[in-house]
Design a protein around this motif. Structure first.
Motif, PDB file in Angstrom:
ATOM      1  N   ARG A 246       0.833  -1.216   0.000  1.00 34.61           N
ATOM      2  CA  ARG A 246       0.000   0.000   0.000  1.00 34.61           C
ATOM      3  C   ARG A 246       0.860   1.256   0.000  1.00 34.61           C
ATOM      4  O   ARG A 246       0.595   2.209  -0.748  1.00 34.61           O
ATOM      5  N   ARG A 247       1.894   1.284   0.803  1.00 33.28           N
ATOM      6  CA  ARG A 247       2.749   2.468   0.866  1.00 33.28           C
ATOM      7  C   ARG A 247       3.536   2.658  -0.428  1.00 33.28           C
ATOM      8  O   ARG A 247       3.734   3.790  -0.880  1.00 33.28           O
ATOM      9  N   ARG A 248       3.982   1.565  -1.023  1.00 34.91           N
ATOM     10  CA  ARG A 248       4.702   1.676  -2.290  1.00 34.91           C
ATOM     11  C   ARG A 248       3.798   2.236  -3.375  1.00 34.91           C
ATOM     12  O   ARG A 248       4.211   3.099  -4.159  1.00 34.91           O
ATOM     13  N   ASN A 249       2.562   1.767  -3.411  1.00 38.21           N
ATOM     14  CA  ASN A 249       1.621   2.301  -4.406  1.00 38.21           C
ATOM     15  C   ASN A 249       1.334   3.775  -4.162  1.00 38.21           C
ATOM     16  O   ASN A 249       1.186   4.559  -5.114  1.00 38.21           O
ATOM     17  N   LEU A 250       1.264   4.176  -2.885  1.00 41.38           N
ATOM     18  CA  LEU A 250       1.046   5.582  -2.572  1.00 41.38           C
ATOM     19  C   LEU A 250       2.208   6.436  -3.058  1.00 41.38           C
ATOM     20  O   LEU A 250       2.011   7.524  -3.619  1.00 41.38           O
ATOM     21  N   VAL A 251       3.430   5.940  -2.876  1.00 37.70           N
ATOM     22  CA  VAL A 251       4.601   6.679  -3.352  1.00 37.70           C
ATOM     23  C   VAL A 251       4.583   6.798  -4.869  1.00 37.70           C
ATOM     24  O   VAL A 251       4.890   7.859  -5.432  1.00 37.70           O
ATOM     25  N   LEU A 252       4.219   5.734  -5.560  1.00 32.10           N
ATOM     26  CA  LEU A 252       4.139   5.775  -7.025  1.00 32.10           C
ATOM     27  C   LEU A 252       3.088   6.775  -7.495  1.00 32.10           C
ATOM     28  O   LEU A 252       3.286   7.467  -8.497  1.00 32.10           O
ATOM     29  N   VAL A 253       1.976   6.845  -6.781  1.00 30.28           N
ATOM     30  CA  VAL A 253       0.945   7.833  -7.129  1.00 30.28           C
ATOM     31  C   VAL A 253       1.492   9.243  -6.958  1.00 30.28           C
ATOM     32  O   VAL A 253       1.264  10.122  -7.807  1.00 30.28           O
ATOM     33  N   CYS A 254       2.225   9.480  -5.871  1.00 30.83           N
ATOM     34  CA  CYS A 254       2.820  10.806  -5.654  1.00 30.83           C
ATOM     35  C   CYS A 254       3.827  11.129  -6.754  1.00 30.83           C
ATOM     36  O   CYS A 254       3.877  12.272  -7.241  1.00 30.83           O
ATOM     37  N   PHE A 255       4.610  10.149  -7.159  1.00 28.05           N
ATOM     38  CA  PHE A 255       5.536  10.345  -8.269  1.00 28.05           C
ATOM     39  C   PHE A 255       4.791  10.779  -9.521  1.00 28.05           C
ATOM     40  O   PHE A 255       5.182  11.720 -10.219  1.00 28.05           O
ATOM     41  N   THR A 256       3.706  10.072  -9.816  1.00 29.48           N
ATOM     42  CA  THR A 256       2.939  10.361 -11.029  1.00 29.48           C
ATOM     43  C   THR A 256       2.344  11.760 -10.983  1.00 29.48           C
ATOM     44  O   THR A 256       2.352  12.489 -11.979  1.00 29.48           O
ATOM     45  N   VAL A 257       1.838  12.158  -9.822  1.00 27.65           N
ATOM     46  CA  VAL A 257       1.229  13.491  -9.687  1.00 27.65           C
ATOM     47  C   VAL A 257       2.277  14.582  -9.893  1.00 27.65           C
ATOM     48  O   VAL A 257       2.061  15.561 -10.629  1.00 27.65           O
TER      49      VAL A 257
END
Length: 459
Positions: A440-451
């Motif tokens: 879950r945290r890794r996916n959250l970081v990837l979302v922040c990267f994308t944003v």
């Protein structure tokens, strides 16, 4: 040490970019070259003085290990500061980039100008390592100066391989992508994506070839151990082209799976690891490396490093509109320049914070994988596998003072790894909980990267 070397290289290249370049007058050309040479020789000269002073005042072979490590740590910190100052002075004070880019115009070819800018910096580092090897190694009994110098150069070359592969090669890749961006300016988004994908595949396939070219390696002599290691990868359906022994002169105890493409993937095990670790602990380390492949850790780490490069490439048009040097204009224009650089700075700062956390968690995840029954979906750890990995980590911690609690940018401390293994061994139900939380945290970081990347693209 690789982190310090990487930081100095990045700061040197960043300084050469921010200060700009202009042709040097003929009467100043040789003076600039002379001053760069003086700085390049001054750093190893100081290393010679420090080594001679220590050998007279406090002979390291006559003190205990703790005091010796403290002395070497102080010398290393002092010399790192001198090397950093000399490297920055090369581009900020002497302006070596004016000769390389302004007079010689080597920036017409990708990577060539950066290579010449870093040449005095790398020369100072390499020669200093050769000189400082006297502090940690005993004098040869033969008294042969030639053999001693030849041996020191050989050991330094082995040490420099790690710096070359894990610091200079990634930096060169990032610079190459940036230098190729002007040639891709006329391509549309689809064509750019295809070009970057082709470059990505080329690098993924070329890294194993580069390793075989740069590093000294040999075949496995223990056919039984080789068969056992291969069986671990076969059980997990991992394609492995070859196994090689990395010859380091018994300096490095490490292992790594190199190559994203299965046809070019290989496992490297260092000679010190095979000489000092028993077979069951070597197999535990091999299971750990297989876990990195099964859990896509190499691909994830490479993506986290590549994304900032693509983001900076997307904002290349903003950089071309900036004055050179960047803050050469009147102070009233500085806020607009800073606002242009701010998004990229935020992105890189976010990367610097998130990448260590992601890397540490991936090491823990690979440790958990190495403790479990291979080739099955069972979450319960195997007691023998767990003991083998714990003993291997403890043996690694015994190689040097402070290794047990030392953590790096990409690896947690051995103490943290052992504590997590023991915690999950006593309560196996927490294994799936750890995996879900990390996912879950890794996916959250990837979302922040994308944003953030999307924000950079739209600015």
């Amino acid at each position: 040490m690789n982190l310090i070397v990487g930081a100095v290289i990045v700061l040197t290249l960043l300084g050469s970019e921010l200060t700009g370049s202009q042709p040097v007058k003929q009467e100043q050309l040789w003076l600039t070259i002379f001053m760069v040479g003086v700085l390049a020789i001054l750093v190893p000269g100081l290393a010679i003085f420090q080594t001679y002073f220590v050998s007279i005042q406090v002979p390291l072979n006559q003190v205990d290990v703790k005091q010796r490590d403290q002395i070497i740590a102080r010398l290393s910190a002092c010399h790192s500061a001198v090397w950093l100052s000399a490297s920055l002075a090369t581009v900020w004070a002497i302006r070596w980039q004016d000769v390389v880019r302004g007079t010689w115009q080597l920036d017409r070819w990708p990577l060539l100008d950066e290579l010449f800018i870093l040449l005095p910096v790398v020369f100072s580092l390499f020669t200093s390592w050769i000189i400082f090897s006297d502090l940690t190694r005993k004098k040869p009994k033969t008294g042969s100066l030639y053999f001693s110098m030849k041996r020191k150069i050989g050991l330094t070359c082995i040490r420099f391989q790690s710096c070359l592969l894990f610091v200079i090669f990634p930096a060169a890749t990032i610079i190459l992508i940036r230098d190729l961006e002007p040639y891709l300016a006329n391509l549309n988004a689809y064509e750019k994506s295809i070009s970057f994908a082709a470059l990505f595949v080329t690098l993924a396939a070329g890294l194993p070839v580069l390793l075989l070219t740069v590093c000294s390696h040999t075949n496995f002599n223990d056919q039984v151990l080789e068969s056992q290691i291969k069986s671990i990868f076969i059980q997990n359906r991992i394609s492995l082209r070859k196994l090689r022994i990395w010859r380091t002169g018994n300096q490095v105890a490490n292992a790594a799976v190199v190559g994203l493409i299965p046809r070019y993937r290989m496992l490297l095990l260092s000679d010190k690891l095979l000489n000092l670790f028993p077979r069951n602990e070597v197999l535990a380390i091999a299971r750990h490396e297989a876990g990195h492949v099964m859990l896509w850790h190499t691909f994830t780490r490479l993506c986290f490093i590549t994304l900032p490069v693509l983001a900076i490439a997307q904002t290349q048009s903003q950089w071309t509109g900036l004055p050179t040097p960047v803050f050469d204009g009147p102070p009233m224009q500085w806020p607009s320049v800073a606002s242009t650089l701010l998004p990229i700075g935020i992105y890189l700062a976010f990367l610097l914070i998130s990448l260590p956390w992601i890397s540490h968690q991936m090491e823990h995840e690979a440790d958990i994988f190495a403790c479990q029954t291979q080739g099955s979906n069972r979450a319960e750890p195997d007691s023998d596998y767990t003991n083998d990995l714990r003993n291997a980590l403890l043996r690694l911690a015994a190689f040097g003072r402070g290794y047990y609690e030392k953590q790096t940018l990409l690896h947690p401390s051995l103490k943290q790894r052992i504590e997590l293994i023991e915690k999950l061994e006593s309560n196996p139900n927490k294994i799936n909980q750890f995996k879900r939380s990390f996912s879950r945290r890794r996916n959250l970081v990837l979302v922040c990267f994308t944003v953030i990347w999307s924000s950079l693209t739209l600015l």
